[in-house]
Design an enzyme around this catalytic site. Structure first.
Site, PDB file in Angstrom:
ATOM      1  N   LEU A 108       0.863  -1.172   0.000  1.00 29.08           N
ATOM      2  CA  LEU A 108       0.000   0.000   0.000  1.00 29.08           C
ATOM      3  C   LEU A 108       0.902   1.225   0.000  1.00 29.08           C
ATOM      4  O   LEU A 108       1.971   1.213   0.618  1.00 29.08           O
ATOM      5  CB  LEU A 108      -0.907   0.024   1.236  1.00 29.08           C
ATOM      6  CG  LEU A 108      -1.941  -1.095   1.373  1.00 29.08           C
ATOM      7  CD1 LEU A 108      -2.699  -0.956   2.692  1.00 29.08           C
ATOM      8  CD2 LEU A 108      -2.913  -1.106   0.203  1.00 29.08           C
ATOM      9  N   ASP A 109       0.470   2.277  -0.674  1.00 28.85           N
ATOM     10  CA  ASP A 109       1.239   3.516  -0.658  1.00 28.85           C
ATOM     11  C   ASP A 109       1.383   4.028   0.771  1.00 28.85           C
ATOM     12  O   ASP A 109       0.553   3.720   1.637  1.00 28.85           O
ATOM     13  CB  ASP A 109       0.549   4.587  -1.503  1.00 28.85           C
ATOM     14  CG  ASP A 109       0.464   4.213  -2.972  1.00 28.85           C
ATOM     15  OD1 ASP A 109       1.311   3.413  -3.414  1.00 28.85           O
ATOM     16  OD2 ASP A 109      -0.442   4.705  -3.657  1.00 28.85           O
ATOM     17  N   LYS A 110       2.398   4.831   1.001  1.00 27.15           N
ATOM     18  CA  LYS A 110       2.670   5.368   2.336  1.00 27.15           C
ATOM     19  C   LYS A 110       1.425   5.976   2.969  1.00 27.15           C
ATOM     20  O   LYS A 110       1.115   5.711   4.131  1.00 27.15           O
ATOM     21  CB  LYS A 110       3.778   6.422   2.253  1.00 27.15           C
ATOM     22  CG  LYS A 110       4.053   7.131   3.570  1.00 27.15           C
ATOM     23  CD  LYS A 110       5.091   8.226   3.402  1.00 27.15           C
ATOM     24  CE  LYS A 110       5.280   9.001   4.706  1.00 27.15           C
ATOM     25  NZ  LYS A 110       6.273  10.097   4.559  1.00 27.15           N
ATOM     26  N   THR A 113      -1.756   5.548   2.169  1.00 27.73           N
ATOM     27  CA  THR A 113      -2.970   4.739   2.073  1.00 27.73           C
ATOM     28  C   THR A 113      -3.019   3.812   3.276  1.00 27.73           C
ATOM     29  O   THR A 113      -2.025   3.163   3.609  1.00 27.73           O
ATOM     30  CB  THR A 113      -2.994   3.920   0.771  1.00 27.73           C
ATOM     31  OG1 THR A 113      -2.983   4.803  -0.351  1.00 27.73           O
ATOM     32  CG2 THR A 113      -4.226   3.039   0.697  1.00 27.73           C
ATOM     33  N   ARG A 149      -5.684   5.691  -7.626  1.00 29.23           N
ATOM     34  CA  ARG A 149      -5.404   7.128  -7.693  1.00 29.23           C
ATOM     35  C   ARG A 149      -5.354   7.610  -9.142  1.00 29.23           C
ATOM     36  O   ARG A 149      -5.878   8.672  -9.487  1.00 29.23           O
ATOM     37  CB  ARG A 149      -4.092   7.420  -6.960  1.00 29.23           C
ATOM     38  CG  ARG A 149      -4.130   7.050  -5.478  1.00 29.23           C
ATOM     39  CD  ARG A 149      -2.747   7.011  -4.859  1.00 29.23           C
ATOM     40  NE  ARG A 149      -2.142   8.342  -4.839  1.00 29.23           N
ATOM     41  CZ  ARG A 149      -0.869   8.550  -4.487  1.00 29.23           C
ATOM     42  NH1 ARG A 149      -0.080   7.530  -4.156  1.00 29.23           N
ATOM     43  NH2 ARG A 149      -0.394   9.772  -4.488  1.00 29.23           N
TER      44      ARG A 149
END
Length: 319
Positions: A133-135, A137, A234
């Site tokens: 997961l992105d930082k 998110t 996104r």
């Protein structure tokens, strides 16, 4: 050193080892064979060696070497754990894996401190990061604790046998209120930190969305992804001109926006097949406080709330 006698003929050595001793993946066995840690009837062979009935196979498995990443006592919100996998609710702001500029303070550092029963991935004493997961998110992540679990979960993600559902607060109202997005996604031709839709050499990306609640100049979406491309949700929301609120990379703040500190994207639900028990397991992470607060702020009629099935951290098991 361990050993076993082959009872059938015609099986490749690496395949036979992976089936007979499933504690290691086939690729790991191939590495051990290449490094001379496996012999057949006392001699070195290649991975594609065809066994005959009565062949005696011996092997030595070196202890996993310590990783260079240091364990750190970082709190974890654990949704489920056994000796094969650990499932966590990752908070926004936590980087998953050490990299340039983020050598410590990551989820991997936290897992190395918490997990005392790691058996090694690829010969290294570390947790198996299957997906990311992105930082900024938040939400559900599953991590492998054994090499076999890593291989099986990676197969499930690659074959799209997992089910992933996200919640996002985006700009504006979507028309139609639900839909299907299919594009390619690849590296942006100019901005190298960004991804972009409809890139000629990009990879196919598919997202399905449904409006759960219409808000003031915004919408709460439930999004299911069929593929797992970098920044997929996104990018797709920005492509539809309804970017995720707070997304500093893919959205420009407009006067009508309520602008939070991070992108309002949460991995709310993940279903997998347990790599050992083979039972379907569904894990849910409740909406984080910052997204709840923004929903309350943006609600047109506070008495009409969407029914979100993510207010429990207890895993659900089917099988």
């Amino acid at each position: 050193m361990s050993g076993k006698t082959a009872e059938e003929s015609g099986k490749r050595l690496d395949a036979w080892l992976a089936e007979s001793e499933p504690g290691l993946s086939r690729s790991r066995w191939q590495g051990l064979i290449k490094n001379g840690k496996v012999t057949v009837n006392g001699g070195s062979v290649k991975s594609n060696f065809k066994l005959r009935s009565g062949d005696f196979v011996e092997w030595t498995i070196p202890d996993p070497v310590p990783t260079e990443t240091l364990p750190e006592n970082i709190p974890l919100d654990i949704l489920f754990e056994d000796r094969h996998i650990i499932v966590v609710n990752k908070p926004a702001g936590l980087v998953v894996h050490p990299a340039a500029g983020n050598e410590n303070g990551t989820l991997v550092n936290a897992l190395l401190h918490h997990c005392t029963d790691l058996t090694g991935i690829g010969g290294e004493e570390r947790p198996g990061i299957v997906h990311r997961l992105d930082k900024d998110t938040s939400g559900v992540m599953v991590i492998a604790k054994t090499e076999t679990a890593m291989a099986e979960l990676a197969r499930q993600f690659k074959k799209r046998e997992t089910e992933k559902e996200y919640l996002a607060i985006v700009r504006g109202a979507l028309h139609p209120s639900s839909g299907y997005i299919e594009t390619t996604i690849g590296r942006h031709p100019i901005h190298r930190k960004k991804m972009a839709a409809n890139i000629k050499r990009g990879r196919r990306a598919v997202s399905n969305y449904k409006t759960d609640e219409k808000l003031k100049n915004a919408s709460l979406l439930r999004i299911r992804i069929e593929t797992g491309r970098t920044h997929q949700i996104r990018v797709h929301m920005a492509f539809l001109k309804h970017p995720i609120l707070g997304d500093k990379l893919y959205a420009r703040r407009q006067p009508t926006d309520t602008w939070p500190d991070r992108q309002m994207l949460h991995a709310a639900k993940l279903s997998i097949i347990h790599p050992n028990t083979r039972k379907k397991m569904t894990f849910q992470a409740p909406l984080p406080a910052d997204m709840k607060a923004l929903l309350e702020q943006l609600r047109i009629n506070p008495s009409e709330k969407s029914q979100l099935p993510y207010e429990t951290q207890s895993p659900q098991t089917r099988g």
